[in-house]
Design an enzyme around this catalytic site. Structure first.
Site, PDB file in Angstrom:
ATOM      1  N   LYS A 167      -9.394  -0.412  -5.890  1.00 48.05           N
ATOM      2  CA  LYS A 167      -9.428   0.152  -4.542  1.00 48.05           C
ATOM      3  C   LYS A 167     -10.712   0.927  -4.327  1.00 48.05           C
ATOM      4  CE  LYS A 167      -7.842   1.906  -0.583  1.00 48.05           C
ATOM      5  NZ  LYS A 167      -6.706   2.709  -0.221  1.00 48.05           N
ATOM      6  N   HIS A 227       0.862  -1.201   0.000  1.00 49.21           N
ATOM      7  CA  HIS A 227       0.000   0.000   0.000  1.00 49.21           C
ATOM      8  C   HIS A 227       0.893   1.244   0.000  1.00 49.21           C
ATOM      9  CE1 HIS A 227      -3.874   2.013   1.653  1.00 49.21           C
ATOM     10  NE2 HIS A 227      -3.035   2.973   1.284  1.00 49.21           N
ATOM     11  N   ASP A 274       1.367   2.526   3.543  1.00 51.02           N
ATOM     12  CA  ASP A 274       0.515   3.706   3.344  1.00 51.02           C
ATOM     13  C   ASP A 274       1.362   4.979   3.388  1.00 51.02           C
ATOM     14  OD1 ASP A 274      -1.744   5.118   2.766  1.00 51.02           O
ATOM     15  OD2 ASP A 274      -2.675   4.897   4.728  1.00 51.02           O
ATOM     16  N   HIS A 276      -4.919  -0.925   5.960  1.00 52.90           N
ATOM     17  CA  HIS A 276      -4.482  -0.245   7.196  1.00 52.90           C
ATOM     18  C   HIS A 276      -5.429  -0.462   8.373  1.00 52.90           C
ATOM     19  CE1 HIS A 276      -7.153   2.600   5.285  1.00 52.90           C
ATOM     20  NE2 HIS A 276      -6.239   3.054   4.467  1.00 52.90           N
ATOM     21  N   HIS A 318     -10.564   0.791   1.756  1.00 52.61           N
ATOM     22  CA  HIS A 318     -10.323   1.698   2.873  1.00 52.61           C
ATOM     23  C   HIS A 318     -11.498   1.468   3.824  1.00 52.61           C
ATOM     24  CE1 HIS A 318      -8.807   5.529   4.729  1.00 52.61           C
ATOM     25  NE2 HIS A 318      -9.968   5.337   5.337  1.00 52.61           N
ATOM     26  N   HIS A 359       1.402   5.364  -1.676  1.00 52.27           N
ATOM     27  CA  HIS A 359       0.970   6.500  -2.496  1.00 52.27           C
ATOM     28  C   HIS A 359       2.212   7.094  -3.144  1.00 52.27           C
ATOM     29  CE1 HIS A 359      -3.137   6.539  -0.869  1.00 52.27           C
ATOM     30  NE2 HIS A 359      -2.548   6.066   0.217  1.00 52.27           N
TER      31      HIS A 359
HETATM   32  O1  DOR Z   1      -3.765   9.153   5.838  1.00 53.87           O
HETATM   33  C1  DOR Z   1      -4.067   8.810   4.710  1.00 53.87           C
HETATM   34  N1  DOR Z   1      -3.537   9.391   3.626  1.00 53.87           N
HETATM   35  N2  DOR Z   1      -4.969   7.848   4.550  1.00 53.87           N
HETATM   36  C2  DOR Z   1      -5.452   7.525   3.344  1.00 53.87           C
HETATM   37  O2  DOR Z   1      -6.274   6.667   3.277  1.00 53.87           O
HETATM   38  C3  DOR Z   1      -5.027   8.273   2.132  1.00 53.87           C
HETATM   39  C4  DOR Z   1      -3.727   8.879   2.327  1.00 53.87           C
HETATM   40  C5  DOR Z   1      -3.363   9.896   1.277  1.00 53.87           C
HETATM   41  O3  DOR Z   1      -3.626   9.689   0.099  1.00 53.87           O
HETATM   42  O4  DOR Z   1      -2.751  10.893   1.646  1.00 53.87           O
HETATM   43 ZN    ZN Z   2      -3.544   4.937   1.602  1.00 53.63          ZN
END
Ligand code: DOR
Ligand code: ZN
Length: 342
Positions: free
Chosen positions: A100, A13, A249, A176, A139, A15
């Site tokens: 997702k 996971h 994450d 998460h 999520h 980003h």
């Molecule tokens: O804290 C988070 N940030 N939780 C998420 O589910 C998305 C993520 C983000 O894209 O910044």
């Molecule tokens: Zn995330």
């Protein structure tokens, strides 16, 4: 000096973002992970179709130029109310491994998230995903009237139970997981249900977000919760149970987007992921289960081969830098006890 070698991680996971954040921050993941599940909640262009995936994968490959270690981005698309069976079938052809689903409005860039997990249209889409072997990543939080932010995960659990029973062959990752109850439910549900655990949820409670002054760089969704919840997550992560695996994450946001009137949720943990995991597993006396959590369990659930490349960590104090190109990493200014040899 104490030293450990581990297979490169399967980070289930991440980003990666786009543009400057993508190119400047991807090296921090590429040093420890050889496979990552890439989250699709980019803006302004969200990743919704096979065409979006082809574009995004290309952007990622460009950002990786010069990278020497193996790095395979495993791509996902957002599942929205209007995602059709045809969309997921086409995405599969573009190499997408998972869809997702963000329930509407629960986190960063979920403004067009799912309104209803059981509409006729969306259940057809989940059915198509089950049929073609595409995973569903969720999520797992649900907002509602008089639902506190700390209760959103619990509020989502009935949806998870229903989905897992209705689609017993659809592989579902409860992303998460952040509560003792969530861990318990993942353990109870069928083999089609697994969960990712972040490093920051193994470290933080709500006290670290708002208990001693407001700490925007510890703000994330799901919000860190009680000591009991954190202990249950540590127990699950270090248990060796194949249903639990690392999904960092890691979610970078520029400092000014977090230190402002309505700060963004998301923690840039990539620079400290291996070091913190070594510290946590050492403290629990469970070094022998670290590789299951960081590589093997996720690879198995996703049906991917194990990485052959290794990384090395040594026991050595270091202090986490305060800011990297406008982004404050997790544990900034704090001392850590393990360091990756680069
Ligand atoms: O804290 C988070 N940030 N939780 C998420 O589910 C998305 C993520 C983000 O894209 O910044
Ligand atoms: Zn995330």
């Amino acid at each position: 000096m104490k030293e450990i070698k581990l297979r490169m991680f399967f980070d289930a996971h991440c980003h990666l973002r786009t543009e400057r954040i993508l190119s400047n921050m991807i090296p921090f993941i590429a040093v420890y992970a050889s496979k990552v599940i890439v989250m699709p909640n980019t803006r302004p262009r969200a990743i919704l179709t096979g065409d979006d995936v082809i574009w995004y994968r290309n952007e990622i490959q460009k950002a990786l130029r010069g990278n020497k270690m193996p790095f395979e981005p495993l791509m996902t698309i957002e599942i929205r109310d209007n995602t059709t069976p045809q969309t997921v079938e086409e995405a599969k052809k573009a190499g997408v491994v998972a869809g997702k689903a963000y329930p509407l409005g629960v986190t960063t860039n979920s403004d067009e998230g799912l309104r209803d997990f059981f509409s006729g249209e969306i259940t057809d889409t989940f059915q198509a995903m089950e049929d073609i072997g595409m995973l569903l990543l969720i999520h797992g939080e649900l907002d509602g009237e008089k639902i506190l932010v700390t209760e959103r995960e619990k509020n989502f659990i009935p949806v998870l139970v229903k989905l897992s029973e209705r689609f017993p062959k659809l592989k579902i990752v409860f992303e998460h997981v952040s509560t003792k109850f969530g861990v318990y439910m993942v353990e109870q549900l069928g083999e089609n249900v697994a969960a990712t655990i972040t490093v920051h949820h193994l470290c933080l409670t709500l006290n670290d977000v708002i208990g001693y002054g407001i700490k925007p760089h510890n703000a994330c969704m799901p919000i860190p919760k009680t000591f009991e919840d954190r202990d249950a997550l540590i127990e699950a992560a270090t248990s060796g149970n194949p249903k639990f695996f690392l999904g960092s994450d890691s979610a970078p946001h520029f400092r000014n987007k977090k230190e402002c009137f309505v700060g963004a949720c998301g923690i840039f943990s990539a620079p400290v992921v291996p070091a913190l995991l070594a510290e946590i597993f050492e403290k629990e006396g469970r070094f022998n289960r670290l590789e299951a959590f960081t590589s093997a369990n996720a690879a198995k659930f996703y049906g991917q081969p194990l990485s052959e490349e290794k990384i090395t960590l040594v026991k050595k104090d270091w202090v986490v830098i305060e800011e990297i190109d406008g982004i404050v990493p997790f544990m900034a200014r704090q001392k850590l006890y393990w360091e990756q040899v680069l």
